[in-house]
Design an enzyme around this catalytic site. Structure first.
Site, PDB file in Angstrom:
ATOM      1  N   GLN A   1       6.611   8.117  -1.056  1.00  0.00           N
ATOM      2  CA  GLN A   1       5.192   7.916  -1.387  1.00  0.00           C
ATOM      3  C   GLN A   1       4.420   9.227  -1.385  1.00  0.00           C
ATOM      4  O   GLN A   1       3.416   9.368  -2.084  1.00  0.00           O
ATOM      5  CB  GLN A   1       4.531   6.950  -0.386  1.00  0.00           C
TER       6      GLN A   1
ATOM      7  N   ASP B   1      -1.165   1.708   9.610  1.00  0.00           N
ATOM      8  CA  ASP B   1      -0.958   0.334   9.154  1.00  0.00           C
ATOM      9  C   ASP B   1      -1.371  -0.692  10.200  1.00  0.00           C
ATOM     10  O   ASP B   1      -1.679  -1.827   9.878  1.00  0.00           O
ATOM     11  CB  ASP B   1       0.509   0.113   8.767  1.00  0.00           C
TER      12      ASP B   1
ATOM     13  N   ARG C   1       0.816  -0.983  -2.635  1.00  0.00           N
ATOM     14  CA  ARG C   1       1.194  -0.765  -1.240  1.00  0.00           C
ATOM     15  C   ARG C   1       0.084   0.034  -0.571  1.00  0.00           C
ATOM     16  O   ARG C   1      -0.890   0.403  -1.218  1.00  0.00           O
ATOM     17  CB  ARG C   1       2.573  -0.109  -1.087  1.00  0.00           C
ATOM     18  N   GLY C   2       0.276   0.312   0.720  1.00  0.00           N
ATOM     19  CA  GLY C   2      -0.790   0.970   1.482  1.00  0.00           C
ATOM     20  C   GLY C   2      -1.618  -0.126   2.146  1.00  0.00           C
ATOM     21  O   GLY C   2      -2.030  -1.091   1.474  1.00  0.00           O
TER      22      GLY C   2
HETATM   23  O1  MRU Z   1       5.065   1.194   2.913  1.00  0.00           O
HETATM   24  P1  MRU Z   1       3.715   1.635   2.452  1.00  0.00           P
HETATM   25  O2  MRU Z   1       3.735   2.574   1.298  1.00  0.00           O
HETATM   26  O3  MRU Z   1       2.786   0.464   2.239  1.00  0.00           O
HETATM   27  O4  MRU Z   1       3.164   2.436   3.690  1.00  0.00           O
HETATM   28  C1  MRU Z   1       1.914   3.015   3.619  1.00  0.00           C
HETATM   29  C2  MRU Z   1       1.601   3.839   4.780  1.00  0.00           C
HETATM   30  O5  MRU Z   1       2.330   3.937   5.737  1.00  0.00           O
HETATM   31  C3  MRU Z   1       0.275   4.491   4.771  1.00  0.00           C
HETATM   32  O6  MRU Z   1       0.317   5.683   5.478  1.00  0.00           O
HETATM   33  C4  MRU Z   1      -0.671   3.539   5.476  1.00  0.00           C
HETATM   34  O7  MRU Z   1      -0.766   2.314   4.800  1.00  0.00           O
HETATM   35  C5  MRU Z   1      -1.971   4.166   5.684  1.00  0.00           C
HETATM   36  S1  MRU Z   1      -3.031   4.199   4.290  1.00  0.00           S
HETATM   37  C6  MRU Z   1      -3.850   2.739   4.504  1.00  0.00           C
END
Ligand code: MRU
Length: 361
Positions: A198, A239, A49-50
């Site tokens: 997270q 994102d 994820r991220g």
């Molecule tokens: O749902 P996730 O864990 O994929 O969300 C991730 C985030 O919101 C991060 O803060 C975001 O991707 C920024 S890091 C590239």
């Protein structure tokens, strides 16, 4: 692939190996993604994820798709469509998939090798941007420190925007890693980031490994800390960022930005250019926000006394829950966007002039 810290890598057989982020910090296990469908599942189930890593895995998913179909045909297109739709908010996914398709369409032979090379290229390029973001962000940290009497800095972050989310130093955590390299005494307030935690699971794990001082806080603590001068700056990742500078990031980011504004605390967002969606102006009304399973709110995952991972119900069984994955922080609450092309105020004219070559024609 280059880089020190990578949550994904290519095996000798040409498959993609990833760290299973659903098991961290308790178990360090990897999963091998052998098919395009595996990449869809890994993205949907948040094994990875991220925004940045979602994009890179999406790129490798397109490579695995062409490896399966050998040519661009209906079957290939439907595999690619499934990858593109695996998660809706992080625009890095659509960006990386589009880049892969463009490269494939510009070639007629050796498509598998070309796709693999392009996926590696995308990944290396994202890692390179992360290192530049680190430097620009650390310069800001140094500037904030100049105005402080004490020589230590308290930074609050939300979710995980470290190397598990963006190769190879992250986005929000990149300036923090660089600050530590520069000898700055940095302490991080880590929002736990409900419902999937997270922050508590991943950011704390990353910071601990690097020996960076940090404290995990319940999500609602930030405002209180800000009122009592215990936060010097906030840095989050993103994102999707609109052309005028509105930022979609993990749910709860907006409330931190409101609180930072009320307490005159600088609020920065770190992102590579692949996180901009230049087709969208008004982030609040135009960025698609993911809704995930209510079970993520109702159940908590952790390790039990036997050392096994376990999920437990924390709500009445039949109470409904609602689980938005992201929210949008309007540009007026953001001090600056830390990008690989420098730090920009979230003003459409400034964003457009910095990224003129990337704007849609
Ligand atoms: O749902 P996730 O864990 O994929 O969300 C991730 C985030 O919101 C991060 O803060 C975001 O991707 C920024 S890091 C590239």
């Amino acid at each position: 692939m280059n880089g020190k810290y990578r949550p994904i890598w290519i095996t000798k057989k040409g498959f993609l190996k990833v760290i299973d982020q659903t098991k961290l910090p308790h178990k360090q296990e990897t999963v091998t993604l052998k098919t395009a469908e595996d990449t869809v599942i890994a993205i949907k189930d948040m094994i990875i994820r991220g925004a940045g890593v979602i994009g890179c895995v999406g790129a490798f998913g397109v490579y695995l798709a062409i490896r399966e179909t050998k040519k661009i045909n209906e079957n290939f297109n439907s595999k690619v469509e499934a990858i593109r739709k695996s998660r809706p908010t992080a625009v890095n996914l659509m960006w990386a998939v589009d880049k892969m398709i463009e490269t494939l369409k510009n070639n007629s032979e050796n498509l598998v090798e070309i796709a693999l090379a392009e996926a590696i290229n995308i990944t290396d390029e994202e890692a390179r941007k992360s290192k530049i973001i680190a430097k620009y962000g650390a310069d800001i940290i140094e500037d904030i420190l100049k105005d402080k009497e004490e020589k230590s800095i308290n930074i609050l972050t939300h979710c995980n925007a470290g190397w598990l989310a963006v190769l190879d130093m992250g986005t929000a955590l990149a300036p923090i890693y660089e600050a530590k390299n520069r000898g700055i005494d940095v302490h991080v307030w880590v929002d736990e980031t409900r419902p999937r935690n997270q922050g508590a699971n991943l950011t704390a794990w990353e910071l601990k490994k690097e020996g960076i001082k940090h404290t995990i806080i319940a999500d609602n603590t930030g405002g209180h800390l800000m009122q009592h001068d215990l936060v010097d700056m906030v840095i989050t990742g993103a994102d999707r960022v609109s052309r005028q500078g509105d930022v979609a990031n993990k749910i709860g980011t907006y409330l931190k930005a409101l609180s930072a504004k009320d307490n005159k605390i600088p609020f920065y967002v770190a992102l590579p250019s692949s996180t901009f969606d230049f087709n969208i102006i008004d982030g609040i009304n135009e960025i698609p926000i993911e809704t995930r399973s209510e079970d993520e709110v109702k159940y908590m995952r952790g390790i039990n006394s036997n050392g096994e991972l376990e999920e437990i119900l924390i709500t009445p069984k039949n109470s409904p829950a609602l689980n938005y994955g992201f929210d949008v922080t309007p540009r007026r609450l953001i001090t600056g966007l830390i990008t690989e092309r420098g730090v920009i105020r979230p003003i459409q004219r400034l964003i457009e002039s910095k990224f003129r070559d990337l704007l849609p024609v």
